[in-house]
Motif scaffolding. Structure first.
Motif, PDB file in Angstrom:
ATOM      1  N   LEU A  20      -4.527  41.331 -35.555  1.00  0.00           N
ATOM      2  CA  LEU A  20      -3.364  40.513 -35.885  1.00  0.00           C
ATOM      3  C   LEU A  20      -2.703  39.951 -34.635  1.00  0.00           C
ATOM      4  O   LEU A  20      -1.747  39.185 -34.728  1.00  0.00           O
ATOM      5  N   GLN A  21      -3.211  40.339 -33.462  1.00  0.00           N
ATOM      6  CA  GLN A  21      -2.660  39.845 -32.204  1.00  0.00           C
ATOM      7  C   GLN A  21      -3.415  38.583 -31.786  1.00  0.00           C
ATOM      8  O   GLN A  21      -4.514  38.303 -32.264  1.00  0.00           O
ATOM      9  N   SER A  22      -2.846  37.839 -30.877  1.00  0.00           N
ATOM     10  CA  SER A  22      -3.453  36.589 -30.437  1.00  0.00           C
ATOM     11  C   SER A  22      -4.286  36.754 -29.187  1.00  0.00           C
ATOM     12  O   SER A  22      -5.000  35.829 -28.793  1.00  0.00           O
ATOM     13  N   ASP A  23      -4.222  37.916 -28.554  1.00  0.00           N
ATOM     14  CA  ASP A  23      -4.899  38.094 -27.274  1.00  0.00           C
ATOM     15  C   ASP A  23      -5.323  39.546 -27.147  1.00  0.00           C
ATOM     16  O   ASP A  23      -5.300  40.306 -28.128  1.00  0.00           O
ATOM     17  N   LEU A  24      -5.713  39.926 -25.947  1.00  0.00           N
ATOM     18  CA  LEU A  24      -6.073  41.313 -25.669  1.00  0.00           C
ATOM     19  C   LEU A  24      -4.909  42.225 -26.060  1.00  0.00           C
ATOM     20  O   LEU A  24      -3.759  41.994 -25.677  1.00  0.00           O
ATOM     21  N   PHE A  25      -5.204  43.254 -26.828  1.00  0.00           N
ATOM     22  CA  PHE A  25      -4.177  44.167 -27.330  1.00  0.00           C
ATOM     23  C   PHE A  25      -4.317  45.496 -26.605  1.00  0.00           C
ATOM     24  O   PHE A  25      -5.360  46.151 -26.693  1.00  0.00           O
ATOM     25  N   VAL A  26      -3.256  45.890 -25.872  1.00  0.00           N
ATOM     26  CA  VAL A  26      -3.287  47.118 -25.082  1.00  0.00           C
ATOM     27  C   VAL A  26      -2.137  48.012 -25.513  1.00  0.00           C
ATOM     28  O   VAL A  26      -0.981  47.574 -25.612  1.00  0.00           O
ATOM     29  N   VAL A  27      -2.476  49.276 -25.772  1.00  0.00           N
ATOM     30  CA  VAL A  27      -1.468  50.286 -26.079  1.00  0.00           C
ATOM     31  C   VAL A  27      -1.588  51.365 -25.007  1.00  0.00           C
ATOM     32  O   VAL A  27      -2.489  52.221 -25.073  1.00  0.00           O
ATOM     33  N   PRO A  28      -0.713  51.362 -23.979  1.00  0.00           N
ATOM     34  CA  PRO A  28      -0.844  52.320 -22.872  1.00  0.00           C
ATOM     35  C   PRO A  28      -0.729  53.774 -23.315  1.00  0.00           C
ATOM     36  O   PRO A  28      -1.453  54.635 -22.812  1.00  0.00           O
ATOM     37  N   ASP A  29       0.170  54.042 -24.281  1.00  0.00           N
ATOM     38  CA  ASP A  29       0.336  55.415 -24.772  1.00  0.00           C
ATOM     39  C   ASP A  29       0.617  55.352 -26.266  1.00  0.00           C
ATOM     40  O   ASP A  29       1.689  54.894 -26.690  1.00  0.00           O
ATOM     41  N   THR A  30      -0.344  55.764 -27.065  1.00  0.00           N
ATOM     42  CA  THR A  30      -0.197  55.670 -28.522  1.00  0.00           C
ATOM     43  C   THR A  30       0.939  56.531 -29.057  1.00  0.00           C
ATOM     44  O   THR A  30       1.514  56.209 -30.094  1.00  0.00           O
ATOM     45  N   THR A  31       1.263  57.600 -28.350  1.00  0.00           N
ATOM     46  CA  THR A  31       2.343  58.473 -28.842  1.00  0.00           C
ATOM     47  C   THR A  31       3.710  57.824 -28.660  1.00  0.00           C
ATOM     48  O   THR A  31       4.692  58.258 -29.288  1.00  0.00           O
ATOM     49  N   ASP A  32       3.791  56.810 -27.806  1.00  0.00           N
ATOM     50  CA  ASP A  32       5.058  56.111 -27.607  1.00  0.00           C
ATOM     51  C   ASP A  32       5.185  54.889 -28.507  1.00  0.00           C
ATOM     52  O   ASP A  32       6.214  54.208 -28.469  1.00  0.00           O
ATOM     53  N   ASP A  33       4.158  54.587 -29.281  1.00  0.00           N
ATOM     54  CA  ASP A  33       4.173  53.408 -30.158  1.00  0.00           C
ATOM     55  C   ASP A  33       4.370  53.885 -31.597  1.00  0.00           C
ATOM     56  O   ASP A  33       3.539  54.648 -32.128  1.00  0.00           O
ATOM     57  N   PRO A  34       5.471  53.493 -32.250  1.00  0.00           N
ATOM     58  CA  PRO A  34       5.748  53.985 -33.610  1.00  0.00           C
ATOM     59  C   PRO A  34       4.655  53.626 -34.616  1.00  0.00           C
ATOM     60  O   PRO A  34       4.538  54.288 -35.649  1.00  0.00           O
ATOM     61  N   ARG A  35       3.853  52.593 -34.322  1.00  0.00           N
ATOM     62  CA  ARG A  35       2.771  52.217 -35.238  1.00  0.00           C
ATOM     63  C   ARG A  35       1.640  53.250 -35.237  1.00  0.00           C
ATOM     64  O   ARG A  35       0.890  53.365 -36.207  1.00  0.00           O
TER      65      ARG A  35
END
Length: 352
Positions: free
Chosen positions: A85-100
């Protein structure tokens, strides 16, 4: 974690799924061309997990995976379902800090995925199909060079997919062309009324048989046949009945002669039969069977009565000394003689 709201957020979900299906990639076995890309992605990004995945309607399926150990997962635990659903490279540095993703079972439990980076796999129309992603068990980032390399490798995945689809379409086109060619060849060699060999095709087959005989394949026989009084049938009952007689005689010949024998319509009411590996005596027995079947089998209805038809003809042996022109002339002379001697008979030529 709740199901990823793909339909709600992606306006072209059905078009996206149709584009994915057009590549025919789902549920295919592993292939080295894709496995090498995941290996390179893992090496360049220094990641223990690398995956080429595609987002289907209700699952995430992996064409290639390194370090994960599964081939698919449900969408409701898919990080990549968010990435497309993103338009570009999708980076999540720390998944535990992302509510998704903080409550995702892949984050809270095995394999404890803490870092994610996914480069989109997009169709030429810009529809997102999946990602080439790398994952790690520790929070981290990618360098600019690693980001560039991951995106470039994702483009290479799509190049491979396009080539595979192009090859598949070419193979389908070649198959269709070959089928069309076969149909055209069949039409070019077939008499349209009876489905038998036409004159040109039969002459070619007869020439091939003579060449084989000259190389030692053994003798054969050639038979020229003509329906007796056929003009009278057309004059009395019409050409439609005449065509039915021609068709019925062709069917009868297929039943009388062997599967290995070659039957053709020479023209009008004349027919020809090639009997490979056949002695003159065996050819005469085949002619007797034909006469016997004709006595028992009406070929059409002539008014209120069944229409019985007779046939005249000539049989020529085919030997190493036979030639196409001479064979045809000899058979024609025998046919004329049979007609002159009262019809309803098939005469044989002695072995030259």
């Amino acid at each position: 974690m709740s199901h990823c709201p793909l339909t709600a957020q992606h306006d072209d979900e059905e078009a996206r799924l149709a584009a994915l299906a057009s590549y025919g990639i789902l549920d295919t076995p592993p292939e080295s061309a894709f496995d090498e890309i995941t290996e390179i992605a893992a090496l360049i990004c220094d990641a223990p997990v690398a995956v080429i995945n595609f987002i289907d309607r209700d699952r995430q399926w992996f064409k290639s995976e390194r370090g994960l150990g599964v081939r698919e997962t449900p969408l409701d635990i898919s990080i990549c379902a968010h990435a497309i659903l993103q338009s570009d490279l999708f980076v999540v540095p720390d998944t535990t800090d992302d509510p998704r993703f903080a409550g995702n079972p892949l984050v809270t439990g095995e394999p404890h995925l803490r870092f994610y980076a996914g480069a989109l796999l997009k169709s030429p129309q810009g529809l997102p199909l999946g990602t080439l992603c790398v994952l790690d068990h520790h929070p981290r980032e990618l360098s600019d060079k690693q980001r560039f390399a991951l995106t470039a490798l994702a483009n290479q995945v799509m190049t491979n997919l396009e080539l595979m689809r192009s090859h598949r379409e070419q193979a389908t086109l070649i198959q269709e062309l070959q089928s069309t060619q076969q149909q055209l060849m069949h039409l070019a060699s077939t008499d349209p009324l009876t489905g038998l060999y036409n004159r040109r095709a039969f002459e070619q087959r007869l020439g091939q048989e003579l060449a084989l005989i000259q190389r030692g394949s053994g003798e054969a026989a050639f038979m020229l046949l003509d329906l007796d009084h056929f003009k009278d049938i057309n004059d009395a009952f019409g050409h439609e009945t005449g065509d039915k007689v021609i068709q019925a005689f062709a069917r009868l010949c297929k039943n009388v002669f062997r599967q290995a024998d070659v039957i053709g319509r020479w023209g009008g009411e004349e027919f020809v039969v090639l009997l490979p590996r056949t002695t003159p005596a065996e050819a005469e027995k085949a002619a007797e069977r034909l006469h016997r079947q004709l006595r028992q089998t009406p070929l059409a209805c002539g008014g209120p009565h069944p229409l019985l038809v007779t046939v005249s003809g000539g049989i020529c042996p085919l030997t190493a000394q036979s030639h196409l022109g001479n064979t045809l002339r000899t058979a024609d002379k025998l046919l004329y003689q049979a007609k002159h001697n009262g019809r309803n008979r098939i005469l044989s030529s002695p072995i030259p």
